[in-house]
Each structure stands twice: as structure tokens, then as C-alpha cells.
Design a protein around this motif. Structure first.
Motif, PDB file in Angstrom:
ATOM      1  N   LEU A 160       0.365  -1.428   0.260  1.00 48.61           N
ATOM      2  CA  LEU A 160       0.056   0.204   0.250  1.00 48.61           C
ATOM      3  C   LEU A 160       0.586   0.989   0.612  1.00 48.61           C
ATOM      4  CD1 LEU A 160      -2.678  -1.287   2.589  1.00 48.61           C
ATOM      5  CD2 LEU A 160      -3.126  -0.924  -0.069  1.00 48.61           C
ATOM      6  N   THR A 187      -9.207  -3.896 -10.679  1.00 48.69           N
ATOM      7  CA  THR A 187      -9.307  -4.230  -9.174  1.00 48.69           C
ATOM      8  C   THR A 187      -7.979  -5.223  -8.930  1.00 48.69           C
ATOM      9  OG1 THR A 187     -10.694  -5.959 -10.098  1.00 48.69           O
ATOM     10  CG2 THR A 187     -11.577  -4.011 -10.089  1.00 48.69           C
ATOM     11  N   LYS A 204       1.745   6.552  -7.040  1.00 45.06           N
ATOM     12  CA  LYS A 204       0.973   7.627  -7.712  1.00 45.06           C
ATOM     13  C   LYS A 204       1.871   8.587  -8.469  1.00 45.06           C
ATOM     14  CE  LYS A 204      -2.857   5.039  -7.500  1.00 45.06           C
ATOM     15  NZ  LYS A 204      -3.702   4.133  -8.298  1.00 45.06           N
ATOM     16  N   GLU A 220      -4.947   1.907 -15.932  1.00 41.90           N
ATOM     17  CA  GLU A 220      -5.309   2.250 -14.389  1.00 41.90           C
ATOM     18  C   GLU A 220      -5.301   0.622 -13.417  1.00 41.90           C
ATOM     19  OE1 GLU A 220      -6.747   5.125 -14.035  1.00 41.90           O
ATOM     20  OE2 GLU A 220      -5.574   6.858 -15.364  1.00 41.90           O
ATOM     21  N   ARG A 254      -9.409   0.278 -15.186  1.00 38.26           N
ATOM     22  CA  ARG A 254      -9.459   0.166 -14.217  1.00 38.26           C
ATOM     23  C   ARG A 254      -9.290  -0.999 -13.470  1.00 38.26           C
ATOM     24  NH1 ARG A 254      -7.892   5.051 -11.156  1.00 38.26           N
ATOM     25  NH2 ARG A 254      -7.808   4.403  -9.702  1.00 38.26           N
ATOM     26  N   THR A 261      -0.546  -2.288  -7.181  1.00 40.85           N
ATOM     27  CA  THR A 261       1.260  -1.924  -7.602  1.00 40.85           C
ATOM     28  C   THR A 261       1.646  -2.593  -7.246  1.00 40.85           C
ATOM     29  OG1 THR A 261       0.226  -0.219 -10.235  1.00 40.85           O
ATOM     30  CG2 THR A 261       2.301  -0.685  -9.689  1.00 40.85           C
ATOM     31  N   GLU A 314      -5.850   0.097  -9.167  1.00 40.83           N
ATOM     32  CA  GLU A 314      -6.827   0.676  -8.442  1.00 40.83           C
ATOM     33  C   GLU A 314      -5.694   0.625  -7.369  1.00 40.83           C
ATOM     34  OE1 GLU A 314     -10.380  -1.090  -7.008  1.00 40.83           O
ATOM     35  OE2 GLU A 314     -11.929   0.076  -9.029  1.00 40.83           O
ATOM     36  N   TYR A 315      -6.254   1.630  -6.043  1.00 40.30           N
ATOM     37  CA  TYR A 315      -5.576   1.654  -5.315  1.00 40.30           C
ATOM     38  C   TYR A 315      -4.784  -0.039  -4.234  1.00 40.30           C
ATOM     39  CZ  TYR A 315      -3.503   2.815  -0.431  1.00 40.30           C
ATOM     40  OH  TYR A 315      -2.925   3.342   0.632  1.00 40.30           O
ATOM     41  N   GLY A 316      -3.730   0.365  -4.509  1.00 40.81           N
ATOM     42  CA  GLY A 316      -2.892  -0.767  -3.593  1.00 40.81           C
ATOM     43  C   GLY A 316      -2.894  -2.337  -4.511  1.00 40.81           C
ATOM     44  N   ASP A 329       2.731   2.026  -3.521  1.00 42.09           N
ATOM     45  CA  ASP A 329       1.313   2.240  -4.355  1.00 42.09           C
ATOM     46  C   ASP A 329       0.997   3.240  -4.432  1.00 42.09           C
ATOM     47  OD1 ASP A 329       0.086   0.874  -6.217  1.00 42.09           O
ATOM     48  OD2 ASP A 329      -2.087   2.004  -5.050  1.00 42.09           O
ATOM     49  N   GLU A 330       1.464   3.914  -2.872  1.00 40.63           N
ATOM     50  CA  GLU A 330       1.379   5.900  -2.809  1.00 40.63           C
ATOM     51  C   GLU A 330       2.468   6.239  -3.526  1.00 40.63           C
ATOM     52  OE1 GLU A 330      -0.693   7.486  -1.323  1.00 40.63           O
ATOM     53  OE2 GLU A 330      -1.691   6.327  -0.520  1.00 40.63           O
TER      54      GLU A 330
END
Length: 264
Positions: free
Chosen positions: A6, A30, A13, A111, A28, A117, A113-115, A9-10
């Protein structure tokens, strides 16, 4: 469960590709889609590897009987060859159909979603050591496979002994290729989701433009091989078209890519 992905992933971004304008909407991916894709590729890896091995080993029976000048034996060997190739094609098609719903990940930019990558990066890093070791083993096996044939040639062995050495070569190559495909298929699932290596946005565009060339090239090579082999009956000689075709393909593919860049 580790949450490092996580945090990773930040960081990712901050590195978002701005080549697409604000009106461009990308799919996107998931967490569920990413996990499903990695799981399916992991299941497909041994299937694809074994099917490729069948294609390589299908020539062994034909080589073994090629020096006997026995029509019945050659006919049986050809039947075995076609049976093994047919089974391999069945596996390829079945596996391809199963993977087709998620194949857009390999062909289109997207793309995550959050987390997602960060998770994939973590899996990729933990797999890297096994991948590197297996890759080295597969390549070494392919290189060492020619040793029996070289020794037989230096000792001026009989045609039958040389044919046996050729069969050993194919067996060793099939094992090496099997290992390479198994680990490369899994590794490619990580590269696909990270859009790295052969799966960057630019590479996806290039593949779309060159896939016709690739298909036509290998169809022509196969046609030439079968035509030459059936005409001359020298199956123990005509197999040389494959390594030559592979080297020529790499050169021609490079030229095609260079021409495409010049056209841009």
C-alpha cells in the motif's frame, strides 16, 4: 498480512504517466481482477510449457526411424508426430480461451486501483530469485544439449548414433524450454500488471502493429519446412530450418520495428 504494497502504491501514484490527456478514460484494474489474472497465468504456465514440450518431442520418433528406410515405421512415426502436435494445439486453444477474458491486460493500457501496483511489486520481488535461477537452468540446458551431437560428429559416429544424439538434443531442449516457459509465464503476469518490460504502453502498440508480420512469417516457415521435408524425405536435415528461421526472425523483427520508428 504485509501492507508494504500500500505504501509502495502511494509512491507509484506520483509517477503516473501523463501521456494520455484528461479526456482519455482507461480501464481501472481492481484487486480482484489482478489476483484472478495472476492465478490464471499461474495455472496456465505448466499447460503451455507441456504443450510446447509435446511439439518439440513430436519430432523424436520420426528422427529415430528416419535412418531405417522402413515405410511402415515412418508412417507410424508421422502419425505419432501429428497426434502429439494435435494434443499440443488442443491445450494451446483451451488455455487461450480460458485466458481470453483477461487478455486485454496484455494488449491495452490501463490503470490500477489503490494497492494493486504495490501488491504486484511485492509478489514480483519475492519471485525474482526463483525466476533468475530457473531462467539460468533452462538456458544452460539448451546450450549443453548440443554436446552429444558435437561429440558424435567429432568421433565420426554412424548416422544412427548421430540421430540418437539429435534425439537427446531435442529432449534436453524440451526440458529447458519447459522450465523457461513455466517461469516466464508467471513473471509476465507481474510485468503485465506493472506495465513493464514487454508490456509497457509503447510495446503494446508495437505488438499490435507487428502481430500480422509474426503470424505470416511463422506460417511461411512452417509451410517451407513441411514442403521441403515431404519433397526430399530428409527429415534429419530439414529440421535445421527452425534455428535459422528463429535467428532470421529476430533480425527481421528488429528491422520492422526500426521502420515503424522511422515512419513515426
Amino acid at each position: 498480512m504485509s501492507t508494504d504494497y500500500l505504501l509502495k502504491d502511494e509512491i507509484e501514484k506520483e509517477k503516473i504517466d501523463t501521456s494520455c490527456d484528461t479526456d482519455c478514460e482507461l480501464h481501472r484494474v481492481t484487486m480482484e481482477e489482478a489476483n484472478a489474472y495472476m492465478n490464471e497465468k499461474k495455472k496456465a504456465a505448466p499447460m503451455l510449457a507441456n504443450a510446447t514440450t509435446l511439439c518439440i518431442l513430436s519430432l523424436v520418433p520420426l528422427f529415430l526411424v528416419s535412418t531405417l528406410n522402413d515405410g511402415l515405421a515412418i508412417g507410424i512415426a508421422c502419425t505419432i508426430l501429428l497426434g502429439m502436435v494435435a494434443l499440443a494445439v488442443f491445450i494451446f486453444i483451451k488455455t487461450g480461451i480460458k485466458l481470453s477474458p483477461l487478455q486485454y491486460l496484455e494488449q491495452e493500457p490501463f490503470e490500477t486501483e489503490y494497492g494493486v501496483t504495490g501488491l504486484v511489486k511485492e509478489k514480483n520481488q519475492s519471485y525474482q530469485e526463483h525466476y533468475s535461477f530457473s531462467l539460468a537452468c533452462g538456458v544452460v540446458l539448451c546450450i549443453l544439449s548440443v554436446i552429444p551431437l558435437i561429440i558424435a560428429g567429432c568421433m565420426e559416429a554412424s548416422d544412427y548414433v548421430c540421430t540418437l544424439c539429435l534425439a537427446v538434443l531435442l529432449i534436453l531442449v524440451s526440458i529447458g524450454v519447459n522450465i523457461l516457459i513455466r517461469v516466464s509465464t508467471i513473471k509476465s503476469s507481474y510485468d503485465t500488471l506493472l506495465q513493464e518490460g514487454d508490456y509497457t504502453k509503447k510495446e503494446k502498440l508495437v505488438k499490435k502493429k507487428t502481430e500480422t508480420f509474426t503470424g505470416v512469417y511463422w506460417c511461411l516457415v512452417t509451410a517451407v519446412y513441411l514442403g521441403w521435408s515431404l519433397w526430399t524425405k530428409q527429415w534429419d536435415v530439414t529440421y535445421m530450418i527452425w534455428p535459422v528461421a528463429a535467428v532470421l526472425y529476430a533480425a527481421m523483427y528488429g528491422i520492422v520495428r526500426m521502420i515503424m520508428k522511422l515512419e513515426k
